[in-house]
Scaffold this active site. Sequence first.
Site, PDB file in Angstrom:
ATOM      1  N   ASP A 100       0.850  -1.190   0.000  1.00 47.96           N
ATOM      2  CA  ASP A 100       0.000   0.000   0.000  1.00 47.96           C
ATOM      3  C   ASP A 100       0.889   1.244   0.000  1.00 47.96           C
ATOM      4  OD1 ASP A 100      -3.253   0.470   1.062  1.00 47.96           O
ATOM      5  OD2 ASP A 100      -1.878   2.169   0.956  1.00 47.96           O
ATOM      6  N   ASP A 138     -19.032  -1.682 -10.401  1.00 49.30           N
ATOM      7  CA  ASP A 138     -20.242  -1.709 -11.237  1.00 49.30           C
ATOM      8  C   ASP A 138     -20.334  -0.452 -12.101  1.00 49.30           C
ATOM      9  OD1 ASP A 138     -20.881   0.135  -9.205  1.00 49.30           O
ATOM     10  OD2 ASP A 138     -22.804  -0.773  -8.704  1.00 49.30           O
ATOM     11  N   GLU A 139     -19.546   0.576 -11.757  1.00 48.03           N
ATOM     12  CA  GLU A 139     -19.594   1.834 -12.517  1.00 48.03           C
ATOM     13  C   GLU A 139     -19.068   1.676 -13.948  1.00 48.03           C
ATOM     14  OE1 GLU A 139     -18.511   5.495 -10.734  1.00 48.03           O
ATOM     15  OE2 GLU A 139     -18.856   4.784  -8.695  1.00 48.03           O
ATOM     16  N   TYR A 160     -13.253   8.516 -13.154  1.00 44.76           N
ATOM     17  CA  TYR A 160     -12.884   7.364 -12.305  1.00 44.76           C
ATOM     18  C   TYR A 160     -13.241   6.051 -12.991  1.00 44.76           C
ATOM     19  CZ  TYR A 160     -13.957   3.726  -8.831  1.00 44.76           C
ATOM     20  OH  TYR A 160     -14.071   2.526  -8.167  1.00 44.76           O
ATOM     21  N   ALA A 209     -13.865   5.463 -16.011  1.00 47.97           N
ATOM     22  CA  ALA A 209     -13.120   5.278 -17.262  1.00 47.97           C
ATOM     23  C   ALA A 209     -11.763   4.631 -16.987  1.00 47.97           C
ATOM     24  CB  ALA A 209     -12.935   6.628 -17.962  1.00 47.97           C
ATOM     25  N   LYS A 239     -11.074   2.693 -14.440  1.00 45.79           N
ATOM     26  CA  LYS A 239     -11.315   1.306 -14.011  1.00 45.79           C
ATOM     27  C   LYS A 239     -11.621   0.420 -15.225  1.00 45.79           C
ATOM     28  CE  LYS A 239     -11.405   0.035 -10.229  1.00 45.79           C
ATOM     29  NZ  LYS A 239     -10.311  -0.446  -9.339  1.00 45.79           N
ATOM     30  N   ASN A 293     -21.636  -0.290  -4.664  1.00 50.44           N
ATOM     31  CA  ASN A 293     -21.262   0.673  -3.617  1.00 50.44           C
ATOM     32  C   ASN A 293     -21.123   0.004  -2.248  1.00 50.44           C
ATOM     33  OD1 ASN A 293     -21.271   3.005  -5.130  1.00 50.44           O
ATOM     34  ND2 ASN A 293     -22.616   4.089  -3.703  1.00 50.44           N
ATOM     35  N   ASN A 294     -19.949   0.122  -1.640  1.00 53.17           N
ATOM     36  CA  ASN A 294     -19.708  -0.475  -0.320  1.00 53.17           C
ATOM     37  C   ASN A 294     -19.962   0.533   0.786  1.00 53.17           C
ATOM     38  OD1 ASN A 294     -17.434  -3.148  -0.277  1.00 53.17           O
ATOM     39  ND2 ASN A 294     -18.290  -2.354  -2.166  1.00 53.17           N
ATOM     40  N   VAL A 298     -25.929  17.237  -0.609  1.00 48.34           N
ATOM     41  CA  VAL A 298     -26.417  16.196  -1.534  1.00 48.34           C
ATOM     42  C   VAL A 298     -26.378  16.771  -2.944  1.00 48.34           C
ATOM     43  CG1 VAL A 298     -28.399  14.761  -2.174  1.00 48.34           C
ATOM     44  CG2 VAL A 298     -27.909  15.211   0.245  1.00 48.34           C
ATOM     45  N   ARG A 333     -28.417   3.570  -6.484  1.00 49.89           N
ATOM     46  CA  ARG A 333     -27.194   2.780  -6.300  1.00 49.89           C
ATOM     47  C   ARG A 333     -27.556   1.485  -5.596  1.00 49.89           C
ATOM     48  NH1 ARG A 333     -25.998   6.168  -9.463  1.00 49.89           N
ATOM     49  NH2 ARG A 333     -24.483   7.831  -9.255  1.00 49.89           N
ATOM     50  N   ARG A 387     -23.227  16.714  -9.801  1.00 53.27           N
ATOM     51  CA  ARG A 387     -21.897  16.662 -10.387  1.00 53.27           C
ATOM     52  C   ARG A 387     -22.000  16.254 -11.854  1.00 53.27           C
ATOM     53  NH1 ARG A 387     -19.629  11.755  -6.699  1.00 53.27           N
ATOM     54  NH2 ARG A 387     -20.579  10.029  -7.758  1.00 53.27           N
TER      55      ARG A 387
HETATM   56  N1  LIG Z   1     -15.690   1.926  -2.298  1.00 54.95           N
HETATM   57  C1  LIG Z   1     -16.557   1.353  -3.100  1.00 54.95           C
HETATM   58  O1  LIG Z   1     -17.773   1.444  -2.871  1.00 54.95           O
HETATM   59  C2  LIG Z   1     -16.086   0.522  -4.275  1.00 54.95           C
HETATM   60  C3  LIG Z   1     -17.053  -0.115  -5.091  1.00 54.95           C
HETATM   61  C4  LIG Z   1     -16.607  -0.909  -6.141  1.00 54.95           C
HETATM   62  C5  LIG Z   1     -15.266  -1.070  -6.389  1.00 54.95           C
HETATM   63  N2  LIG Z   1     -14.349  -0.423  -5.598  1.00 54.95           N
HETATM   64  C6  LIG Z   1     -12.929  -0.650  -5.872  1.00 54.95           C
HETATM   65  O2  LIG Z   1     -12.390  -1.300  -4.734  1.00 54.95           O
HETATM   66  C7  LIG Z   1     -11.041  -0.886  -4.534  1.00 54.95           C
HETATM   67  C8  LIG Z   1     -10.870  -0.365  -3.128  1.00 54.95           C
HETATM   68  O3  LIG Z   1     -11.765   0.724  -2.920  1.00 54.95           O
HETATM   69  P1  LIG Z   1     -11.786   1.487  -1.513  1.00 54.95           P
HETATM   70  O4  LIG Z   1     -13.050   2.226  -1.449  1.00 54.95           O
HETATM   71  O5  LIG Z   1     -11.408   0.550  -0.458  1.00 54.95           O
HETATM   72  O6  LIG Z   1     -10.605   2.519  -1.758  1.00 54.95           O
HETATM   73  P2  LIG Z   1      -9.857   3.470  -0.720  1.00 54.95           P
HETATM   74  O7  LIG Z   1      -9.688   4.765  -1.425  1.00 54.95           O
HETATM   75  O8  LIG Z   1     -10.530   3.451   0.600  1.00 54.95           O
HETATM   76  O9  LIG Z   1      -8.436   2.777  -0.512  1.00 54.95           O
HETATM   77  C9  LIG Z   1      -7.492   2.664  -1.538  1.00 54.95           C
HETATM   78  C10 LIG Z   1      -6.206   2.138  -0.923  1.00 54.95           C
HETATM   79  O10 LIG Z   1      -5.275   1.931  -1.986  1.00 54.95           O
HETATM   80  C11 LIG Z   1      -4.059   2.582  -1.667  1.00 54.95           C
HETATM   81  N3  LIG Z   1      -3.467   3.028  -2.933  1.00 54.95           N
HETATM   82  C12 LIG Z   1      -3.959   3.968  -3.784  1.00 54.95           C
HETATM   83  N4  LIG Z   1      -3.150   4.092  -4.843  1.00 54.95           N
HETATM   84  C13 LIG Z   1      -2.134   3.218  -4.664  1.00 54.95           C
HETATM   85  C14 LIG Z   1      -0.988   2.886  -5.409  1.00 54.95           C
HETATM   86  N5  LIG Z   1      -0.705   3.481  -6.575  1.00 54.95           N
HETATM   87  N6  LIG Z   1      -0.155   1.933  -4.928  1.00 54.95           N
HETATM   88  C15 LIG Z   1      -0.410   1.316  -3.741  1.00 54.95           C
HETATM   89  N7  LIG Z   1      -1.473   1.616  -2.980  1.00 54.95           N
HETATM   90  C16 LIG Z   1      -2.332   2.548  -3.442  1.00 54.95           C
HETATM   91  C17 LIG Z   1      -4.413   3.711  -0.725  1.00 54.95           C
HETATM   92  O11 LIG Z   1      -3.320   4.088   0.096  1.00 54.95           O
HETATM   93  C18 LIG Z   1      -5.559   3.106   0.066  1.00 54.95           C
HETATM   94  O12 LIG Z   1      -5.079   2.402   1.193  1.00 54.95           O
HETATM   95  C19 LIG Z   1     -10.742   0.146  -5.614  1.00 54.95           C
HETATM   96  O13 LIG Z   1     -10.077  -0.505  -6.664  1.00 54.95           O
HETATM   97  C20 LIG Z   1     -12.118   0.618  -6.071  1.00 54.95           C
HETATM   98  O14 LIG Z   1     -12.088   1.014  -7.406  1.00 54.95           O
HETATM   99  C21 LIG Z   1     -14.736   0.373  -4.550  1.00 54.95           C
END
Ligand SMILES: NC(=O)c1ccc[n+]([C@@H]2O[C@H](COP(=O)([O-])OP(=O)(O)OC[C@H]3O[C@@H](n4cnc5c(N)ncnc54)[C@H](O)[C@@H]3O)[C@@H](O)[C@H]2O)c1
Length: 310
Positions: free
Chosen positions: A32, A121-122, A144, A146, A148, A173-174, A200, A208, A268
């Site tokens: 990380d 899912d986006e 974003y 795009a 992914k 969405n988590n 909002v 979502r 947005r």
């Molecule tokens: N949050 C959501 O609802 C959601 C939904 C679907 C998919 N995702 C995907 O799940 C993954 C995690 O999402 P999240 O919400 O936990 O993200 P987050 O932003 O909470 O955490 C991202 C983590 O990745 C690390 N990071 C970022 N860039 C990095 C790099 N270049 N090298 C090493 N570490 C790096 C950051 O330090 C952080 O700890 C992402 O890939 C996101 O696209 C998230």
Amino acid sequence: MKKLLVTGGLGFIGSYFVDMALKRGYYVINVDKMTYAARTDVDFHERDNYEFIEEDIATMSHIPPGVDYVVNFAAESHVDNSIHANEAFYNSNIGGVYNILELIRAKDETDRPILFHISTDEVYGTAHAGSFTEEDKLLPSNPYSATKAAAEQLIFGWRHTHGIKAIICRSCNNYGFGQYPEKLLAKTIEFLLNGKKMTVHGDGTYLREWIYAEDNCEGLLTVLEKGEEGQVYNVSSGEEHSVIDAVKMIVAEMGMTEEEALVHIPNRPGQDLRYSVDCSKARALGWAPKTTLKEYIPTYIELYKKKLGL
Ligand SMILES: NC(=O)c1ccc[n+]([C@@H]2O[C@H](COP(=O)([O-])OP(=O)(O)OC[C@H]3O[C@@H](n4cnc5c(N)ncnc54)[C@H](O)[C@@H]3O)[C@@H](O)[C@H]2O)c1
């Protein structure tokens, strides 16, 4: 003991995943970069089956031997940020995946991990009717999503041409404690607990699907353990609420009125009206989410109160 190299394992979802994988007996190497979104409150750093490497996936120079899976969560993940400045998204979400693919390709074929990539899912864009299946086209609508979708295309290309093994999961969405309070529900709770009004976008009627991070991670681990290489899996809950309704659940639980709690700001650009995915393929592996947003909200608020010392 299977060895996982988890990237972004200090992030919101990654931290739930690392905790779960360690408890299930996996050996976890967590890579990380520790951006602003990385958690500092996780309690797994001292576990015997865990090591941590502070590194950027876009510039890391090797994958240690004996890794069975690279589980890639690392990404810039906040849509609003991607609208204002996209370079970090390009570097981590596309460049990082490119680098991981090249590092796997550089390895001896007998020591190549499977890339288990976490997508969203986006990537499908707006679901005007019904729910997207894994066969549907990727039509991302914001910077974003795009990046992914671009990462997924790299994975498909590298798999087809270079034989890199991969599985992709697209989650909805988590929510859950530990999410950086830029994201809707965590931000709503923190703002309201701090006596601020929550903003909002627009009227908030866009829909979502919401999944508890622990349920998502159980789904991801089920796919990792029982899914098929080369496949894509949607991981979602089927629990659909508009943004405004999800926020209102929190407002109501806090005993506030909408007027006291919320302020509407301009929508947005690039806002998708609805995300919805069909996750029957993942459910056929024997997984199903257990928690609903409504059930979790009281715990959600209590955990943030504790965090803020209230
Ligand atoms: N949050 C959501 O609802 C959601 C939904 C679907 C998919 N995702 C995907 O799940 C993954 C995690 O999402 P999240 O919400 O936990 O993200 P987050 O932003 O909470 O955490 C991202 C983590 O990745 C690390 N990071 C970022 N860039 C990095 C790099 N270049 N090298 C090493 N570490 C790096 C950051 O330090 C952080 O700890 C992402 O890939 C996101 O696209 C998230």
